[in-house]
Design an enzyme around this catalytic site. Structure first.
Site, PDB file in Angstrom:
ATOM      1  N   LYS A  60      -9.504 -12.657   9.445  1.00 20.98           N
ATOM      2  CA  LYS A  60      -9.110 -12.835   8.045  1.00 20.98           C
ATOM      3  C   LYS A  60      -7.645 -12.448   7.896  1.00 20.98           C
ATOM      4  O   LYS A  60      -7.234 -11.371   8.339  1.00 20.98           O
ATOM      5  CB  LYS A  60      -9.969 -11.949   7.144  1.00 20.98           C
ATOM      6  CG  LYS A  60      -9.385 -11.774   5.728  1.00 20.98           C
ATOM      7  CD  LYS A  60     -10.386 -11.265   4.732  1.00 20.98           C
ATOM      8  CE  LYS A  60      -9.735 -10.906   3.402  1.00 20.98           C
ATOM      9  NZ  LYS A  60     -10.706 -10.709   2.332  1.00 20.98           N
TER      10      LYS A  60
ATOM     11  N   LYS B 294      -4.795 -11.558   5.105  1.00 23.86           N
ATOM     12  CA  LYS B 294      -4.438 -11.298   3.706  1.00 23.86           C
ATOM     13  C   LYS B 294      -3.131 -12.015   3.438  1.00 23.86           C
ATOM     14  O   LYS B 294      -2.107 -11.681   4.030  1.00 23.86           O
ATOM     15  CB  LYS B 294      -4.309  -9.784   3.495  1.00 23.86           C
ATOM     16  CG  LYS B 294      -3.838  -9.356   2.128  1.00 23.86           C
ATOM     17  CD  LYS B 294      -4.727  -9.826   1.004  1.00 23.86           C
ATOM     18  CE  LYS B 294      -6.118  -9.223   1.058  1.00 23.86           C
ATOM     19  NZ  LYS B 294      -6.995  -9.649  -0.037  1.00 23.86           N
TER      20      LYS B 294
ATOM     21  N   HIS C 241       0.838  -1.206   0.000  1.00 19.68           N
ATOM     22  CA  HIS C 241       0.000   0.000   0.000  1.00 19.68           C
ATOM     23  C   HIS C 241       0.871   1.254   0.000  1.00 19.68           C
ATOM     24  O   HIS C 241       1.900   1.302   0.684  1.00 19.68           O
ATOM     25  CB  HIS C 241      -0.891   0.053   1.240  1.00 19.68           C
ATOM     26  CG  HIS C 241      -2.079  -0.851   1.180  1.00 19.68           C
ATOM     27  ND1 HIS C 241      -3.249  -0.586   1.848  1.00 19.68           N
ATOM     28  CD2 HIS C 241      -2.298  -2.020   0.526  1.00 19.68           C
ATOM     29  CE1 HIS C 241      -4.126  -1.557   1.623  1.00 19.68           C
ATOM     30  NE2 HIS C 241      -3.558  -2.442   0.832  1.00 19.68           N
TER      31      HIS C 241
ATOM     32  N   HIS D 180     -16.682  -7.819   1.192  1.00 19.84           N
ATOM     33  CA  HIS D 180     -15.304  -7.438   0.886  1.00 19.84           C
ATOM     34  C   HIS D 180     -15.088  -5.965   1.246  1.00 19.84           C
ATOM     35  O   HIS D 180     -16.035  -5.187   1.332  1.00 19.84           O
ATOM     36  CB  HIS D 180     -15.119  -7.670  -0.619  1.00 19.84           C
ATOM     37  CG  HIS D 180     -14.060  -6.876  -1.276  1.00 19.84           C
ATOM     38  ND1 HIS D 180     -14.281  -5.643  -1.838  1.00 19.84           N
ATOM     39  CD2 HIS D 180     -12.762  -7.158  -1.490  1.00 19.84           C
ATOM     40  CE1 HIS D 180     -13.152  -5.212  -2.361  1.00 19.84           C
ATOM     41  NE2 HIS D 180     -12.218  -6.105  -2.172  1.00 19.84           N
TER      42      HIS D 180
HETATM   43  O1  GKR Z   1      -6.113  -3.754   0.627  1.00 20.42           O
HETATM   44  O2  GKR Z   1      -4.487  -4.807  -0.310  1.00 20.42           O
HETATM   45  C1  GKR Z   1      -5.653  -4.710   0.002  1.00 20.42           C
HETATM   46  C2  GKR Z   1      -6.607  -5.828  -0.353  1.00 20.42           C
HETATM   47  O3  GKR Z   1      -5.942  -6.809  -1.094  1.00 20.42           O
HETATM   48  C3  GKR Z   1      -7.813  -5.296  -1.097  1.00 20.42           C
HETATM   49  O4  GKR Z   1      -7.419  -4.409  -2.070  1.00 20.42           O
HETATM   50  C4  GKR Z   1      -8.657  -6.406  -1.701  1.00 20.42           C
HETATM   51  O5  GKR Z   1      -9.562  -5.859  -2.607  1.00 20.42           O
HETATM   52  O6  GKR Z   1      -9.359  -6.853   0.535  1.00 20.42           O
HETATM   53  C5  GKR Z   1      -9.559  -7.095  -0.765  1.00 20.42           C
HETATM   54  C6  GKR Z   1      -9.816  -8.552  -1.046  1.00 20.42           C
HETATM   55  O7  GKR Z   1     -10.473  -9.171  -0.256  1.00 20.42           O
HETATM   56  O8  GKR Z   1      -9.397  -9.061  -2.095  1.00 20.42           O
HETATM   57 MG    MG Z   2     -10.535 -10.959  -1.345  1.00 19.64          MG
END
Ligand code: GKR
Ligand code: MG
Length: 430
Positions: free
Chosen positions: A187, A189, A20, A325
């Protein structure tokens, strides 16, 4: 219609898209009625979304905020919002030009509903059929990250989480976030570190929090079909009982194969998606191919609150689950998400939110940050979305926007600048 492009500090969070930037871009929309009421919404930021809204100016100025069906027809005229090549896989979320019409409409619909709510003295969720629940649960949305908060130079934010690039530091990050917000679902990422480390991270979270906290991992298509099956197998226990595996690999074909191979091994972990399923036409196809069991809705992306209700109904009819989302956002978006989720009986998972990653310094809601209690946000007993704008804060957000050089999210460029000059977004990476 008044459009306010703003920039909000955002920490160096990692995903398969990259890293980011120090500021995320958002747009605040105001619709002012002839009798002096103002409806508000928050949506994607930067040049593209702003141009989409500008292009709709003629449709909205002078129109009746109750005539949302007509507005939808006008704003989406000539564009298929229900089919077409809308996959987000190779695009930064919210950047597919084919989605612009439904995103533009969504921002205008939400501001119109806020305006109507203020006119008739009712909360937004009660205008669209009433609420299935009075409060909406959100999940702890954990990211691997570099040290430091958002912002740059003399405009930096404090960082309470530090560097998080290991299982141990992710557990620490989760404990901090849960202590502060009370979330009950988690969750992660993924798609950032070697999958073995991400597997270990999920296992460490399960050891720390136990089965009462359902777990989900979302690598945004960073894995091949084989790797997705391997991770699904390794996390068979951890992702069961209310958890899910989100967009492990690209495309409905890939997801379908992962599902078939896991089922053949007796592993029933549901697959969720906001990447392979991005329009209404995708939903029955995803169901027939058994590629996706849980659809990730998002009122900003799917065309507003009423379209999310339609999606909820469609998922229910097709025997699919529904979750929500998110992307980096402030309190106006959080309230739109809360009203949308409250009015969707079929939405049974805690919704995603990036809100913990933003700070009070950037909030444009009058009175400051939206409170969470036990990980949930209550529908305020106030008309409309239940929040108003703080115009000084809005002006600060606009100043930040004017100062920064970019007008589009580019996580890949951030990676090249700060982490590895040769970094490329490669899918699948593993
Ligand atoms: O904020 O980097 C992020 C996420 O990867 C986001 O952009 C995604 O759209 O959270 C999102 C997702 O569930 O894929
Ligand atoms: Mg996603």
């Amino acid at each position: 219609m008044k459009l306010h492009p703003i920039a909000i500090a955002d920490p160096p969070l990692r995903s398969s898209y990259g890293r980011h930037a120090p500021f995320a871009l958002r747009t605040i929309v105001e619709l002012v009625s002839t009798d002096g009421l103002t409806g508000i919404s928050e949506t994607y930021g930067g040049d593209g979304p702003l141009a989409g809204l500008e292009a709709a100016r003629e449709q909205i100025v002078g129109s009746d905020p109750f005539q949302l069906t007509r507005l939808f027809q006008n704003v989406t005229a000539g564009v298929s919002t229900s089919s077409g090549d809308r996959t987000q896989t190779y695009l930064v979320p919210g950047e597919n030009p084919l989605d612009q019409a439904s995103r533009t409409y969504a921002a205008l619909e939400i501001a119109s509903l806020d305006l109507i709510g203020k006119a008739v003295g009712k909360p937004v969720c009660d205008l669209i059929g009433g609420r299935a629940r009075g409060e909406v649960a959100f999940s702890a949305y954990l990211f691997y990250k570099h040290g430091g908060g958002g912002g740059v130079g003399d405009d930096v934010r404090e960082d309470e989480y530090g560097e998080v690039l290991s299982p141990e530091s992710t557990v620490r990050e989760t404990k901090q976030m849960i202590a502060r917000y009370g979330f009950r679902e988690i969750k992660l990422k993924g798609g950032v570190l070697d999958p073995d480390i991400e597997i270990e991270t999920i296992r460490a979270l399960r050891r720390e929090f136990g089965a009462a906290y359902p777990l989900r991992i979302d690598p945004n298509c960073a894995w091949s079909v084989d790797k997705s099956v391997e991770v699904g197998r390794a996390l068979k226990e951890e992702l069961s009982g209310g958890g899910y595996l989100e967009d492990p690999c690209a495309s409905l074909e890939g997801m379908g194969e992962v599902r078939r191979r896991l089922l053949a091994e007796g592993i029933g972990t549901p697959l969720a998606s906001n990447v392979a399923v991005t329009c209404f036409a995708d939903v029955p196809v995803a169901q027939r191919r058994e590629a996706v069991q849980i659809v990730l809705s998002d009122p900003h992306y799917w065309g507003g609150l009423r379209q999310v209700q339609s999606l909820s109904h469609l998922c229910e009819v097709l025997g699919m689950g529904l979750s929500m989302h998110s992307n980096s956002h402030l309190g106006v978006s959080l309230m739109a998400m809360t009203h949308a989720a409250a009015a969707c009986p079929h939405l049974t998972y805690a919704c995603d939110t990036h809100y913990p990653w933003q700070t009070a310094q950037d909030e444009v809601v009058a009175g400051g940050r939206i409170p969470f209690s036990n990980g949930a946000v209550r529908i305020p007993e106030r008309p409309g979305l239940g929040v108003d704008l703080d115009y000084d804060q809005l002006a600060r957000g606009r100043e930040r926007y004017e100062k920064i050089p970019y007008r589009k999210r580019d996580d890949e460029a951030e990676m090249r600048q700060h982490v590895d000059p040769n970094w490329k977004r490669v899918l699948p990476r593993w």
